[in-house]
Design a protein around this motif. Structure first.
Motif, mmCIF file in Angstrom:
data_model
loop_
_atom_site.group_PDB
_atom_site.id
_atom_site.type_symbol
_atom_site.label_atom_id
_atom_site.label_comp_id
_atom_site.label_asym_id
_atom_site.label_seq_id
_atom_site.Cartn_x
_atom_site.Cartn_y
_atom_site.Cartn_z
ATOM 1 N N THR A 296 0.862 -1.183 0.000
ATOM 2 C CA THR A 296 0.000 0.000 0.000
ATOM 3 C C THR A 296 0.896 1.230 0.000
ATOM 4 O O THR A 296 2.063 1.167 0.402
ATOM 5 N N ALA A 297 0.340 2.358 -0.452
ATOM 6 C CA ALA A 297 1.134 3.584 -0.516
ATOM 7 C C ALA A 297 0.257 4.800 -0.261
ATOM 8 O O ALA A 297 -0.901 4.856 -0.694
ATOM 9 N N THR A 298 0.812 5.762 0.451
ATOM 10 C CA THR A 298 0.132 7.038 0.698
ATOM 11 C C THR A 298 1.077 8.178 0.356
ATOM 12 O O THR A 298 2.303 8.041 0.460
ATOM 13 N N ASP A 299 0.477 9.300 -0.033
ATOM 14 C CA ASP A 299 1.254 10.470 -0.423
ATOM 15 C C ASP A 299 0.697 11.694 0.296
ATOM 16 O O ASP A 299 -0.524 11.814 0.486
ATOM 17 N N THR A 300 1.575 12.598 0.706
ATOM 18 C CA THR A 300 1.143 13.767 1.472
ATOM 19 C C THR A 300 0.224 14.682 0.674
ATOM 20 O O THR A 300 -0.599 15.404 1.250
ATOM 21 N N VAL A 301 0.332 14.654 -0.648
ATOM 22 C CA VAL A 301 -0.505 15.514 -1.492
ATOM 23 C C VAL A 301 -1.595 14.710 -2.194
ATOM 24 O O VAL A 301 -2.775 15.074 -2.179
ATOM 25 N N SER A 302 -1.216 13.604 -2.804
ATOM 26 C CA SER A 302 -2.159 12.828 -3.608
ATOM 27 C C SER A 302 -3.011 11.871 -2.786
ATOM 28 O O SER A 302 -3.969 11.289 -3.308
ATOM 29 N N GLY A 303 -2.661 11.663 -1.530
ATOM 30 C CA GLY A 303 -3.411 10.717 -0.704
ATOM 31 C C GLY A 303 -3.009 9.284 -1.011
ATOM 32 O O GLY A 303 -1.838 8.994 -1.249
ATOM 33 N N THR A 304 -3.981 8.392 -1.039
ATOM 34 C CA THR A 304 -3.701 6.989 -1.342
ATOM 35 C C THR A 304 -3.415 6.833 -2.833
ATOM 36 O O THR A 304 -4.183 7.308 -3.674
ATOM 37 N N THR B 157 10.955 -5.733 -5.492
ATOM 38 C CA THR B 157 10.931 -4.274 -5.414
ATOM 39 C C THR B 157 9.535 -3.762 -5.732
ATOM 40 O O THR B 157 8.955 -4.119 -6.760
ATOM 41 N N CYS B 158 9.003 -2.941 -4.837
ATOM 42 C CA CYS B 158 7.664 -2.376 -5.000
ATOM 43 C C CYS B 158 7.782 -0.864 -5.201
ATOM 44 O O CYS B 158 8.636 -0.213 -4.580
ATOM 45 N N THR B 159 6.924 -0.313 -6.052
ATOM 46 C CA THR B 159 6.975 1.117 -6.361
ATOM 47 C C THR B 159 5.577 1.726 -6.339
ATOM 48 O O THR B 159 4.572 1.031 -6.512
ATOM 49 N N ALA B 160 5.542 3.037 -6.133
ATOM 50 C CA ALA B 160 4.300 3.811 -6.204
ATOM 51 C C ALA B 160 4.641 5.196 -6.737
ATOM 52 O O ALA B 160 5.687 5.761 -6.396
ATOM 53 N N GLU B 161 3.756 5.747 -7.570
ATOM 54 C CA GLU B 161 3.990 7.059 -8.171
ATOM 55 C C GLU B 161 2.814 7.975 -7.868
ATOM 56 O O GLU B 161 1.652 7.583 -8.016
ATOM 57 N N ASP B 162 3.120 9.207 -7.429
ATOM 58 C CA ASP B 162 2.041 10.152 -7.144
ATOM 59 C C ASP B 162 1.714 10.977 -8.389
ATOM 60 O O ASP B 162 2.310 10.791 -9.457
ATOM 61 N N GLU B 163 0.753 11.887 -8.263
ATOM 62 C CA GLU B 163 0.297 12.669 -9.414
ATOM 63 C C GLU B 163 1.375 13.601 -9.949
ATOM 64 O O GLU B 163 1.316 14.032 -11.104
#
Length: 216
Positions: A53-61, A82-88
């Motif tokens: 799971t991933a959360t971002d301070t601006v984009s949220g989940t 390796t796991c990755t997440a990209e915000d807006e």
């Protein structure tokens, strides 16, 4: 943004400048803990794990994914996932964990004693054997190798083993004996000298499996 100032005569001066707010913080990921599994085939084992799971301070989940899917077959040995997440804003966060797949085995079997006490006649053949056990018991074509290293000039073994009449194995690859369900390597000692040797059985999973034998 516009800033202005007025003097004592009432004259007004102003100027403007731009303020750009940028998101430069990558998402924060929560990933599975590292885990181990027992091989069920020569290809390794199917391993499941909790999706990231991933959360971002601006984009949220935000969506997160890993380079090896949960439930896929992992090969023998350690594999880094390796796991990755990209915000807006295009910031990418990464986290990783390790899946280690090992083969379950019996330890070395007779006539080699697992405690290193076996003493063989120099020049004889030493039958080195093991079985795969548990979830690995059905694997009959594992690539298993034997490595030999002399670690002392003295013979430390105390249990004199019987002389084998089996033909010596060439190379260093174990063969699988379907009748006994054992992997067998008949080690020739004709070209060796007396002393203590460490046998290392490599099942391709990174685990350290060693036993000592003595020749005299």
């Amino acid at each position: 943004m516009t800033c202005s100032v007025r003097d004592s005569a009432g004259n007004l001066g102003d100027n403007t400048f731009a303020v750009t707010v940028e998101d430069t913080t990558a998402p924060s990921l929560t990933v599975s803990s590292s885990r181990t599994a027992t091989a069920t085939s020569a290809n390794g084992a199917a391993v499941t794990y909790t999706p990231p799971t991933a959360t971002d301070t601006v984009s949220g989940t935000v969506a997160a994914g890993c380079d090896r899917a949960s439930g896929s077959t992992f090969p023998l040995g350690p594999t880094t996932v390796t796991c990755t997440a990209e915000d807006e804003a295009g910031n990418i966060g990464t986290e990783s964990f390790t899946v280690t797949v090992t083969a379950a085995w019996s330890n070395v079997l007779q006539p080699v004693n697992a405690d290193g006490s076996s003493l063989f006649k120099l020049g004889s053949t030493v039958p080195t054997k093991f079985q795969l056990t548990g979830a690995s018991a059905g694997i009959s074509h594992l690539s298993a190798h034997l490595y030999l290293q002399r670690i002392g000039s003295g013979a430390t073994g105390t249990v004199l083993e019987a002389i084998s009449t089996s033909s010596a194995t060439t190379g260093n690859l174990f063969r699988y004996d379907a009748t006994s369900g054992q992997y067998v390597f008949n080690l020739s000692t004709k070209t060796l000298s007396g002393g203590t040797y460490q046998l290392r059985v490599d099942l391709g999973d990174g685990a350290n499996r060693t036993v000592n034998i003595s020749l005299k």
